[in-house]
Design an enzyme around this catalytic site. Sequence first.
Site, mmCIF file in Angstrom:
data_model
loop_
_atom_site.group_PDB
_atom_site.id
_atom_site.type_symbol
_atom_site.label_atom_id
_atom_site.label_comp_id
_atom_site.label_asym_id
_atom_site.label_seq_id
_atom_site.Cartn_x
_atom_site.Cartn_y
_atom_site.Cartn_z
ATOM 1 C CB CYS A 1 21.252 50.512 20.421
ATOM 2 S SG CYS A 1 22.780 51.078 19.653
ATOM 3 C CE LYS B 1 21.320 39.572 15.449
ATOM 4 N NZ LYS B 1 22.134 40.258 16.370
ATOM 5 C CE1 TYR C 1 31.127 36.679 21.638
ATOM 6 C CE2 TYR C 1 30.207 37.485 19.592
ATOM 7 C CZ TYR C 1 30.247 37.501 20.966
ATOM 8 O OH TYR C 1 29.405 38.313 21.650
ATOM 9 N NE ARG D 1 26.550 40.235 22.576
ATOM 10 C CZ ARG D 1 25.570 40.998 22.110
ATOM 11 N NH1 ARG D 1 24.313 40.632 22.275
ATOM 12 N NH2 ARG D 1 25.833 42.120 21.489
ATOM 13 C CB SER E 1 24.585 45.304 17.688
ATOM 14 O OG SER E 1 24.150 44.589 16.558
ATOM 15 C CG HIS F 1 18.804 43.611 14.610
ATOM 16 N ND1 HIS F 1 19.861 44.473 14.680
ATOM 17 C CD2 HIS F 1 18.976 42.724 15.626
ATOM 18 C CE1 HIS F 1 20.636 44.134 15.701
ATOM 19 N NE2 HIS F 1 20.127 43.091 16.289
ATOM 20 N NE ARG G 1 26.647 41.254 15.080
ATOM 21 C CZ ARG G 1 26.805 42.442 14.536
ATOM 22 N NH1 ARG G 1 27.246 42.562 13.291
ATOM 23 N NH2 ARG G 1 26.498 43.524 15.198
ATOM 24 C CG ASP H 1 18.981 40.144 18.523
ATOM 25 O OD1 ASP H 1 19.327 41.330 18.660
ATOM 26 O OD2 ASP H 1 19.596 39.338 17.813
HETATM 27 P P1 GTP Z 1 22.200 43.221 20.786
HETATM 28 O O1 GTP Z 1 21.994 41.984 21.602
HETATM 29 O O2 GTP Z 1 23.655 43.470 20.466
HETATM 30 O O3 GTP Z 1 21.381 43.262 19.544
HETATM 31 O O4 GTP Z 1 21.870 44.474 21.741
HETATM 32 P P2 GTP Z 1 20.541 45.109 22.385
HETATM 33 O O5 GTP Z 1 19.967 46.091 21.432
HETATM 34 O O6 GTP Z 1 19.638 44.041 22.890
HETATM 35 O O7 GTP Z 1 21.143 45.957 23.594
HETATM 36 P P3 GTP Z 1 20.955 45.818 25.185
HETATM 37 O O8 GTP Z 1 19.536 45.953 25.630
HETATM 38 O O9 GTP Z 1 21.670 44.596 25.619
HETATM 39 O O10 GTP Z 1 21.733 47.114 25.712
HETATM 40 C C1 GTP Z 1 23.074 47.355 25.443
HETATM 41 C C2 GTP Z 1 23.642 48.354 26.407
HETATM 42 O O11 GTP Z 1 22.857 49.557 26.415
HETATM 43 C C3 GTP Z 1 23.680 47.847 27.847
HETATM 44 O O12 GTP Z 1 24.931 48.159 28.415
HETATM 45 C C4 GTP Z 1 22.566 48.609 28.526
HETATM 46 O O13 GTP Z 1 22.825 48.816 29.889
HETATM 47 C C5 GTP Z 1 22.499 49.921 27.736
HETATM 48 N N1 GTP Z 1 21.122 50.488 27.726
HETATM 49 C C6 GTP Z 1 19.986 49.817 27.415
HETATM 50 N N2 GTP Z 1 18.881 50.609 27.549
HETATM 51 C C7 GTP Z 1 19.343 51.822 27.939
HETATM 52 C C8 GTP Z 1 18.702 53.076 28.238
HETATM 53 O O14 GTP Z 1 17.478 53.231 28.178
HETATM 54 N N3 GTP Z 1 19.519 54.110 28.591
HETATM 55 C C9 GTP Z 1 20.884 53.966 28.671
HETATM 56 N N4 GTP Z 1 21.601 55.018 29.017
HETATM 57 N N5 GTP Z 1 21.518 52.797 28.416
HETATM 58 C C10 GTP Z 1 20.773 51.750 28.046
HETATM 59 C C1 SPV Z 2 24.141 41.720 17.746
HETATM 60 O O1 SPV Z 2 25.352 41.990 17.561
HETATM 61 O O2 SPV Z 2 23.224 42.393 17.241
HETATM 62 C C2 SPV Z 2 23.771 40.586 18.622
HETATM 63 C C3 SPV Z 2 24.842 39.706 19.076
HETATM 64 O O3 SPV Z 2 22.613 40.392 18.906
HETATM 65 S S1 SPV Z 2 25.332 38.551 17.875
HETATM 66 O O4 SPV Z 2 24.530 37.355 18.025
HETATM 67 O O5 SPV Z 2 26.757 38.276 18.121
HETATM 68 O O6 SPV Z 2 25.125 39.103 16.554
HETATM 69 MN MN MN Z 3 21.250 41.876 17.881
#
Ligand code: GTP
Ligand code: SPV
Ligand code: MN
Length: 596
Positions: free
Chosen positions: A252, A208, A199, A378, A250, A228, A71, A279
């Site tokens: 996290c 979003k 993208y 992704r 994002s 979110h 983004r 999400d």
């Molecule tokens: P968006 O799709 O961008 O909104 O992200 P999200 O909040 O769904 O994040 P996601 O669960 O995909 O995690 C992102 C990264 O954080 C990945 O590389 C995970 O492996 C890492 N991660 C997730 N949960 C944990 C955790 O409990 N501990 C640690 N150390 N890393 C974590």
């Molecule tokens: C984020 O960035 O919080 C996502 C991926 O979930 S995107 O759809 O690219 O915004």
């Molecule tokens: Mn997101």
Amino acid sequence: MISCENKTILSWLEEMKKLLNPDEVLWIDGSDEQREALRRKACATGEMTMLDQEKLPGCYLHRTAVNDVARVEDRTFICTREKQDAGPTNNWCAPDEMYEKLYNIARGSYKGRVMYIIPYSMGPIGSPLSKIGIEVTDSIYVVLNMLIMTRVSPRVLEVLGESDDWVRGLHAKVNVDPENRFICQFPEDNTIISVNSAYGGNVLLGKKCFALRIASFQARKEGWMAEHMLIVGVKNPAGKIHYIAGAFPSACGKTNLAMLIPPEALAEKGYEVFTVGDDIAWMRIGEDGRLYAINPEYGFFGVAPGTNTKSNPNALASASKGSIFTNVAYNEKEGTVWWEGLTDEAPEELIDWKGNPWRREDYNSADKSTCAANPNSRFTAPVINCPSLSDEFENPKGVPISAIIFGGRRAKTAPLVYQGVDWAGGVFIGSTMASETTAAAAGAVGVTRRDPMAMLPFCGYNMGDYFAHWLEMGEKMGDKAPKIFNVNWFRKNEEGDFLWPGFGENLRVLNWIIGRCEGTVGAVESAIGYLPRVEDIDTDGLEVSREVMEDILSIDKQAWEKEIAEIEAHYEKFGDKLPELLRERLEILKKKVFEM
Ligand code: GTP
Ligand code: SPV
Ligand code: MN
């Protein structure tokens, strides 16, 4: 076949056709035959690569332009008539000026291309919590992703009838020029225009742009919430399922928490976890006065790196069929994909996310540019593939929310978990939350920034008004309101290692949160809210020492004094729009930290 009789749609499409000048127009109907034909076409042009259909049935690989991998927050605008209505945290431009600029960029850009028209529903088709959109695009990649991420069907048009209550979305790839890339929301017109990107979050307009930026604006007007947030159900040994909604910025951990696998010791006691969303949550107050949430999406657009059979087997299973992989590495010999963290050791040879040959021996862990997959690569996977999917996923009424959690990446300062003293205390926590930036957006990674409710890049109006809306929702719900918590899985020791194992073990924290909702577990009052003692958390089978537990459940006076100074600067930005109640809560926090 699609037949559309809605005059507001037909006249907008005529306008778009004149503007864009496509060679051909095609309505997307959600059928398997059409999807298959589009996949074949995308493979023929090289836009997609078909993966091994035995190992990964219905799965394809796509690479975006190297300058188009995340983004772009500095090129994202909220275009309201009054600047004040976009607020201090959004880029703003007057609608007339922006329409003219974007139409000039998009004009004639579909020449030699097909104009695809996608009618889609965010949320179960026909549910009172759902909303409808039409996206026009010249990208097959967008069409194939939207077919996974949203509900695309002629039925959407039947449900809409003659109504004008739908969101217009124009996407034009143009020539993917980063200098002329703009992602613009016109919330007063229910309109989105995205140009010069191809993208994910920039172009899958249901996600979003609509489900957060436009929808948050609508939600304030109509008295609901667009957030979110992940939505997860936790069944405790008594058989009761509590639903928790969680806002983390994002990359996290939302997807991971939503698909959590209970650690053995808790699974044996009878805990189970169900995924509703990873999400976005749309939430309304139900007839019984409680807050109900739906996941408006139909797929997961999840971060690939770090996803493996240990960290998130449910995500891997979800992406094992009918999925699209974007900017991951390609194992040409096997017809499969790879990313950092999928296996301990990379295959010897791959094609990297840029399309260049990559060899394991050239990889240097200290140099991110040698990664085989882009850090924001992704998978787009159908929700229905997810083994932990909740039976309530399609429930048009949504699921009742017991707790809301906020969280982010904080190496120091924030403890593993704490609870706001009441709804306003929780809103204070959300409005002041901060996190280290990730690869999900273009720009520096690892910089701590305030990201209120994880909505900084997604709030479609003045964030001061957004805080006020949160407070108002709490007032309406009274004692039926969910309890609010903050979590931090990312605290580090002096060596920079994570102190908390995270992933499945996070269930121990959710369990404490549920206990707080039921009134069955203890806590101590601290300057920042209620903190668990080590013994309040189920640590059966957990390999973390008591010392470390005490450390991650503690708060440091000096760190919080610094935090308060930063919160004051953050709050300054909102001027008169900052609700008085939040200012008062800051004063109380200051006094309590001073007395620590
Ligand atoms: P968006 O799709 O961008 O909104 O992200 P999200 O909040 O769904 O994040 P996601 O669960 O995909 O995690 C992102 C990264 O954080 C990945 O590389 C995970 O492996 C890492 N991660 C997730 N949960 C944990 C955790 O409990 N501990 C640690 N150390 N890393 C974590
Ligand atoms: C984020 O960035 O919080 C996502 C991926 O979930 S995107 O759809 O690219 O915004
Ligand atoms: Mn997101």
